[in-house]
Design a protein around this motif. Sequence first.
Motif, PDB file in Angstrom:
ATOM      1  N   ASN A  50       0.848  -1.190   0.000  1.00 23.20           N
ATOM      2  CA  ASN A  50       0.000   0.000   0.000  1.00 23.20           C
ATOM      3  C   ASN A  50       0.887   1.244   0.000  1.00 23.20           C
ATOM      4  O   ASN A  50       1.367   1.690   1.037  1.00 23.20           O
ATOM      5  CB  ASN A  50      -0.914  -0.021   1.225  1.00 23.20           C
ATOM      6  CG  ASN A  50      -1.928   1.085   1.223  1.00 23.20           C
ATOM      7  OD1 ASN A  50      -1.728   2.133   0.612  1.00 23.20           O
ATOM      8  ND2 ASN A  50      -3.017   0.852   1.919  1.00 23.20           N
ATOM      9  N   GLU A  51       1.095   1.822  -1.187  1.00 21.11           N
ATOM     10  CA  GLU A  51       2.004   2.962  -1.319  1.00 21.11           C
ATOM     11  C   GLU A  51       1.460   4.226  -0.662  1.00 21.11           C
ATOM     12  O   GLU A  51       2.231   5.128  -0.334  1.00 21.11           O
ATOM     13  CB  GLU A  51       2.333   3.207  -2.783  1.00 21.11           C
ATOM     14  CG  GLU A  51       3.208   2.111  -3.353  1.00 21.11           C
ATOM     15  CD  GLU A  51       3.672   2.404  -4.759  1.00 21.11           C
ATOM     16  OE1 GLU A  51       3.604   3.569  -5.189  1.00 21.11           O
ATOM     17  OE2 GLU A  51       4.109   1.453  -5.423  1.00 21.11           O
ATOM     18  N   ALA A  52       0.151   4.310  -0.457  1.00 24.43           N
ATOM     19  CA  ALA A  52      -0.416   5.477   0.224  1.00 24.43           C
ATOM     20  C   ALA A  52       0.023   5.511   1.691  1.00 24.43           C
ATOM     21  O   ALA A  52       0.165   6.577   2.272  1.00 24.43           O
ATOM     22  CB  ALA A  52      -1.940   5.452   0.134  1.00 24.43           C
ATOM     23  N   LEU A  53       0.241   4.340   2.269  1.00 27.14           N
ATOM     24  CA  LEU A  53       0.638   4.267   3.680  1.00 27.14           C
ATOM     25  C   LEU A  53       2.140   4.121   3.869  1.00 27.14           C
ATOM     26  O   LEU A  53       2.673   4.504   4.908  1.00 27.14           O
ATOM     27  CB  LEU A  53      -0.087   3.107   4.380  1.00 27.14           C
ATOM     28  CG  LEU A  53      -1.599   3.247   4.445  1.00 27.14           C
ATOM     29  CD1 LEU A  53      -2.212   1.979   5.032  1.00 27.14           C
ATOM     30  CD2 LEU A  53      -1.994   4.456   5.269  1.00 27.14           C
ATOM     31  N   PHE A  54       2.820   3.556   2.879  1.00 24.74           N
ATOM     32  CA  PHE A  54       4.259   3.345   3.013  1.00 24.74           C
ATOM     33  C   PHE A  54       5.081   4.288   2.153  1.00 24.74           C
ATOM     34  O   PHE A  54       6.298   4.255   2.203  1.00 24.74           O
ATOM     35  CB  PHE A  54       4.625   1.890   2.702  1.00 24.74           C
ATOM     36  CG  PHE A  54       4.279   0.953   3.808  1.00 24.74           C
ATOM     37  CD1 PHE A  54       5.157   0.740   4.854  1.00 24.74           C
ATOM     38  CD2 PHE A  54       3.062   0.301   3.829  1.00 24.74           C
ATOM     39  CE1 PHE A  54       4.839  -0.111   5.890  1.00 24.74           C
ATOM     40  CE2 PHE A  54       2.738  -0.551   4.859  1.00 24.74           C
ATOM     41  CZ  PHE A  54       3.619  -0.760   5.890  1.00 24.74           C
ATOM     42  N   GLY A  55       4.431   5.122   1.358  1.00 25.16           N
ATOM     43  CA  GLY A  55       5.140   6.123   0.567  1.00 25.16           C
ATOM     44  C   GLY A  55       6.207   5.570  -0.339  1.00 25.16           C
ATOM     45  O   GLY A  55       7.204   6.225  -0.597  1.00 25.16           O
ATOM     46  N   GLY A  56       6.019   4.353  -0.822  1.00 26.82           N
ATOM     47  CA  GLY A  56       7.009   3.759  -1.706  1.00 26.82           C
ATOM     48  C   GLY A  56       8.165   3.095  -0.983  1.00 26.82           C
ATOM     49  O   GLY A  56       8.996   2.456  -1.587  1.00 26.82           O
ATOM     50  N   TRP A  57       8.247   3.236   0.325  1.00 24.89           N
ATOM     51  CA  TRP A  57       9.350   2.652   1.101  1.00 24.89           C
ATOM     52  C   TRP A  57       9.043   1.234   1.570  1.00 24.89           C
ATOM     53  O   TRP A  57       9.918   0.545   2.069  1.00 24.89           O
ATOM     54  CB  TRP A  57       9.653   3.501   2.334  1.00 24.89           C
ATOM     55  CG  TRP A  57      10.219   4.829   1.986  1.00 24.89           C
ATOM     56  CD1 TRP A  57       9.541   6.005   1.890  1.00 24.89           C
ATOM     57  CD2 TRP A  57      11.572   5.136   1.681  1.00 24.89           C
ATOM     58  NE1 TRP A  57      10.376   7.019   1.540  1.00 24.89           N
ATOM     59  CE2 TRP A  57      11.642   6.515   1.410  1.00 24.89           C
ATOM     60  CE3 TRP A  57      12.731   4.384   1.609  1.00 24.89           C
ATOM     61  CZ2 TRP A  57      12.821   7.150   1.075  1.00 24.89           C
ATOM     62  CZ3 TRP A  57      13.908   5.013   1.274  1.00 24.89           C
ATOM     63  CH2 TRP A  57      13.938   6.381   1.008  1.00 24.89           C
ATOM     64  N   GLY A  58       7.815   0.785   1.420  1.00 25.68           N
ATOM     65  CA  GLY A  58       7.429  -0.520   1.935  1.00 25.68           C
ATOM     66  C   GLY A  58       8.150  -1.686   1.305  1.00 25.68           C
ATOM     67  O   GLY A  58       8.319  -2.720   1.921  1.00 25.68           O
ATOM     68  N   LYS A  59       8.580  -1.544   0.045  1.00 24.17           N
ATOM     69  CA  LYS A  59       9.243  -2.636  -0.653  1.00 24.17           C
ATOM     70  C   LYS A  59      10.757  -2.600  -0.482  1.00 24.17           C
ATOM     71  O   LYS A  59      11.454  -3.479  -0.951  1.00 24.17           O
ATOM     72  CB  LYS A  59       8.897  -2.581  -2.136  1.00 24.17           C
ATOM     73  CG  LYS A  59       7.414  -2.782  -2.388  1.00 24.17           C
ATOM     74  CD  LYS A  59       7.093  -2.647  -3.855  1.00 24.17           C
ATOM     75  CE  LYS A  59       5.588  -2.742  -4.057  1.00 24.17           C
ATOM     76  NZ  LYS A  59       5.216  -2.488  -5.444  1.00 24.17           N
ATOM     77  N   ILE A  60      11.266  -1.598   0.154  1.00 26.85           N
ATOM     78  CA  ILE A  60      12.714  -1.459   0.313  1.00 26.85           C
ATOM     79  C   ILE A  60      13.192  -2.301   1.493  1.00 26.85           C
ATOM     80  O   ILE A  60      12.635  -2.250   2.574  1.00 26.85           O
ATOM     81  CB  ILE A  60      13.099   0.015   0.502  1.00 26.85           C
ATOM     82  CG1 ILE A  60      12.789   0.777  -0.772  1.00 26.85           C
ATOM     83  CG2 ILE A  60      14.565   0.152   0.898  1.00 26.85           C
ATOM     84  CD1 ILE A  60      13.067   2.245  -0.700  1.00 26.85           C
ATOM     85  N   ARG A  61      14.200  -3.073   1.259  1.00 30.53           N
ATOM     86  CA  ARG A  61      14.793  -3.905   2.305  1.00 30.53           C
ATOM     87  C   ARG A  61      16.273  -3.571   2.411  1.00 30.53           C
ATOM     88  O   ARG A  61      16.915  -3.201   1.427  1.00 30.53           O
ATOM     89  CB  ARG A  61      14.642  -5.393   1.960  1.00 30.53           C
ATOM     90  CG  ARG A  61      13.205  -5.846   1.826  1.00 30.53           C
ATOM     91  CD  ARG A  61      12.533  -5.866   3.201  1.00 30.53           C
ATOM     92  NE  ARG A  61      11.184  -6.357   3.115  1.00 30.53           N
ATOM     93  CZ  ARG A  61      10.109  -5.600   3.155  1.00 30.53           C
ATOM     94  NH1 ARG A  61      10.226  -4.302   3.249  1.00 30.53           N
ATOM     95  NH2 ARG A  61       8.914  -6.119   3.092  1.00 30.53           N
ATOM     96  N   LEU A  62      16.830  -3.731   3.572  1.00 31.39           N
ATOM     97  CA  LEU A  62      18.257  -3.499   3.759  1.00 31.39           C
ATOM     98  C   LEU A  62      19.051  -4.578   3.035  1.00 31.39           C
ATOM     99  O   LEU A  62      18.645  -5.738   3.007  1.00 31.39           O
ATOM    100  CB  LEU A  62      18.603  -3.518   5.251  1.00 31.39           C
ATOM    101  CG  LEU A  62      18.030  -2.376   6.078  1.00 31.39           C
ATOM    102  CD1 LEU A  62      18.351  -2.604   7.553  1.00 31.39           C
ATOM    103  CD2 LEU A  62      18.593  -1.050   5.632  1.00 31.39           C
ATOM    104  N   PRO A  63      20.171  -4.214   2.443  1.00 29.95           N
ATOM    105  CA  PRO A  63      20.984  -5.229   1.755  1.00 29.95           C
ATOM    106  C   PRO A  63      21.628  -6.175   2.759  1.00 29.95           C
ATOM    107  O   PRO A  63      21.782  -5.857   3.937  1.00 29.95           O
ATOM    108  CB  PRO A  63      22.042  -4.390   1.032  1.00 29.95           C
ATOM    109  CG  PRO A  63      22.122  -3.118   1.792  1.00 29.95           C
ATOM    110  CD  PRO A  63      20.749  -2.881   2.369  1.00 29.95           C
ATOM    111  N   ASP A  64      22.007  -7.351   2.242  1.00 33.05           N
ATOM    112  CA  ASP A  64      22.714  -8.295   3.086  1.00 33.05           C
ATOM    113  C   ASP A  64      24.056  -7.723   3.465  1.00 33.05           C
ATOM    114  O   ASP A  64      24.676  -6.981   2.696  1.00 33.05           O
ATOM    115  CB  ASP A  64      22.924  -9.623   2.355  1.00 33.05           C
ATOM    116  CG  ASP A  64      21.607 -10.337   2.098  1.00 33.05           C
ATOM    117  OD1 ASP A  64      20.653 -10.124   2.882  1.00 33.05           O
ATOM    118  OD2 ASP A  64      21.523 -11.099   1.123  1.00 33.05           O
ATOM    119  N   LEU A  65      24.530  -8.082   4.646  1.00 34.38           N
ATOM    120  CA  LEU A  65      25.835  -7.618   5.085  1.00 34.38           C
ATOM    121  C   LEU A  65      26.919  -8.235   4.224  1.00 34.38           C
ATOM    122  O   LEU A  65      26.891  -9.407   3.893  1.00 34.38           O
ATOM    123  CB  LEU A  65      26.058  -7.999   6.545  1.00 34.38           C
ATOM    124  CG  LEU A  65      25.159  -7.300   7.555  1.00 34.38           C
ATOM    125  CD1 LEU A  65      25.431  -7.854   8.957  1.00 34.38           C
ATOM    126  CD2 LEU A  65      25.388  -5.811   7.544  1.00 34.38           C
TER     127      LEU A  65
END
Length: 72
Positions: A50-65
């Motif tokens: 839901n981009e209205a609630l996550f502002g496009g950041w919802g699909k972003i994950r931190l990279p593996d170390l």
Amino acid sequence: MKYEHRQFHFDVLAGMTSSTFPFRNHQCGIRDALLQGRYELQECSASRDNEALFGGWGKIRLPDLVKDESVE
């Protein structure tokens, strides 16, 4: 903290953009449902798609170390 305010904090910690009208409207509905016993607390009250609630950041994950193999 009041029971009906806990989901707000869970959602902010889950990464929802909290300074928007869609977020505020969503939270009002969740709070009312909690008070009426129609909703139970969850880690996040909306889909991360839901981009209205996550502002496009919802699909972003931190990279593996990455292991640093350099020798100093």
